[in-house]
Write a protein that holds these residues in place. Structure first.
Motif, short mmCIF file in Angstrom:
data_model
loop_
_atom_site.label_atom_id
_atom_site.label_comp_id
_atom_site.label_asym_id
_atom_site.label_seq_id
_atom_site.Cartn_x
_atom_site.Cartn_y
_atom_site.Cartn_z
N LEU A 1 -10.96 4.45 -8.58
CA LEU A 1 -10.35 4.75 -7.29
C LEU A 1 -11.05 5.92 -6.60
O LEU A 1 -11.23 5.92 -5.38
CB LEU A 1 -8.86 5.06 -7.47
N ASP B 1 -12.86 -2.60 -6.97
CA ASP B 1 -11.60 -3.31 -6.73
C ASP B 1 -11.28 -4.27 -7.87
O ASP B 1 -10.12 -4.38 -8.30
CB ASP B 1 -11.67 -4.09 -5.41
N ARG C 1 -4.85 -8.22 -5.53
CA ARG C 1 -6.03 -7.38 -5.33
C ARG C 1 -7.31 -8.18 -5.51
O ARG C 1 -8.29 -7.95 -4.78
CB ARG C 1 -6.01 -6.19 -6.29
N LEU D 1 -0.24 -3.23 -2.76
CA LEU D 1 0.31 -1.88 -2.90
C LEU D 1 1.84 -1.90 -2.97
O LEU D 1 2.44 -1.09 -3.69
CB LEU D 1 -0.14 -1.00 -1.75
N PHE E 1 -2.34 8.43 -6.69
CA PHE E 1 -2.09 7.64 -7.89
C PHE E 1 -3.31 7.65 -8.79
O PHE E 1 -3.21 7.77 -10.01
CB PHE E 1 -1.71 6.21 -7.50
N GLU F 1 -2.72 5.91 -2.67
CA GLU F 1 -3.54 5.36 -3.75
C GLU F 1 -4.44 6.41 -4.38
O GLU F 1 -4.64 6.41 -5.59
CB GLU F 1 -4.37 4.17 -3.24
N LEU G 1 2.96 4.89 -2.22
CA LEU G 1 2.34 3.57 -2.37
C LEU G 1 3.10 2.50 -1.60
O LEU G 1 2.49 1.65 -0.95
CB LEU G 1 2.26 3.19 -3.86
#
Length: 239
Positions: free
Chosen positions: A22, A74, A100, A161, A224, A221, A182
């Motif tokens: 991420l 991703d 995703r 999300l 997170f 995100e 999120l």
């Protein structure tokens, strides 16, 4: 005891991988879209955009490479989120992963349009049947297609999300503020890109929505990811 230790190890590894991925994605997105794309692509001006890309071909190639890195990350994050959240809700974690991955497939199609635009701007000798103005228009068409296709993908990303946020908030171990961000970010992505795709004439509303949801979309995100990197999996999520 052994099962708990294995579960802790799997969750820690997946959390660490998700966190690193991420952060890499955030940096790549800032470079590819926030810096290169924003400076080279001039909305509504095909001639200036064509000139910018031709004169900065290496920079545009770097943008495309950045998008490929994002796409790979991703895919990795989809897997890592599934492993990390599976003990909370296997079905929803799997659904979130598929959302995703679907977004990733759409992003891959969008990236192909950037590659085609790059070819049009650099291979004028091989495209002698087209005038310079036609090449500029075609290149701009592919660049606009990139934006439109990616926007459709981000609707699905918003759904992803929402699922992740819901599973996170029910886990009992992930900070509530991150889970809420999120969820808000998921709503933001869906509203913004539904308007962008189906109500382009109301671009003023889309701009307002971007400002309203900017912080949750950035912090949600990424926050997170940082939590996963430093805290995630050190104490196994209860099933």
């Amino acid at each position: 005891m052994a099962t708990t230790k294995i579960q802790r190890t799997d969750q820690r590894q997946s959390a660490f991988i998700a966190g690193i991925s991420l952060i890499i994605m955030t940096l790549a997105a800032f470079f590819s879209y926030g810096f290169v794309h924003a400076n080279l692509v001039i909305p509504g001006d095909a001639s200036a955009t064509f000139h910018n890309i031709r004169s900065s071909s290496m920079l545009f190639n770097a943008e495309i490479f950045g998008w490929v890195i994002i796409l790979i990350c991703d895919i990795v994050v989809a897997w890592a989120f599934y492993i990390f959240l599976k003990p909370v809700n296997t079905s929803l974690s799997l659904l979130g992963a598929w959302f995703r991955l679907t977004y990733g497939a759409i992003l891959g199609i969008a990236i192909l349009n950037l590659i085609l635009g790059r070819l049009l701007s650099s291979s004028t000798d091989d495209l002698g049947l087209f005038t310079t103005e036609q090449l500029q228009a075609l290149m701009m068409l592919f660049l606009n297609a990139f934006e439109s296709i990616w926007s459709i993908g981000l609707i699905i990303f918003g759904g992803h999300l929402l699922i992740v946020g819901y599973v996170a908030i029910t886990s009992g171990s992930i900070p509530k503020i991150i889970s809420i961000l999120l969820l808000i970010a998921g709503v933001g992505y869906m509203l913004i890109h539904l308007c962008n795709t189906f109500l382009p004439q109301y671009d003023g509303i889309t701009t307002i929505l971007k400002y309203v949801f900017m912080v949750p979309m950035i912090v949600g995100e990424l926050g997170f990811g940082l939590w996963l990197l430093f805290k995630g999996g050190k104490n196994p999520i209860p099933a």
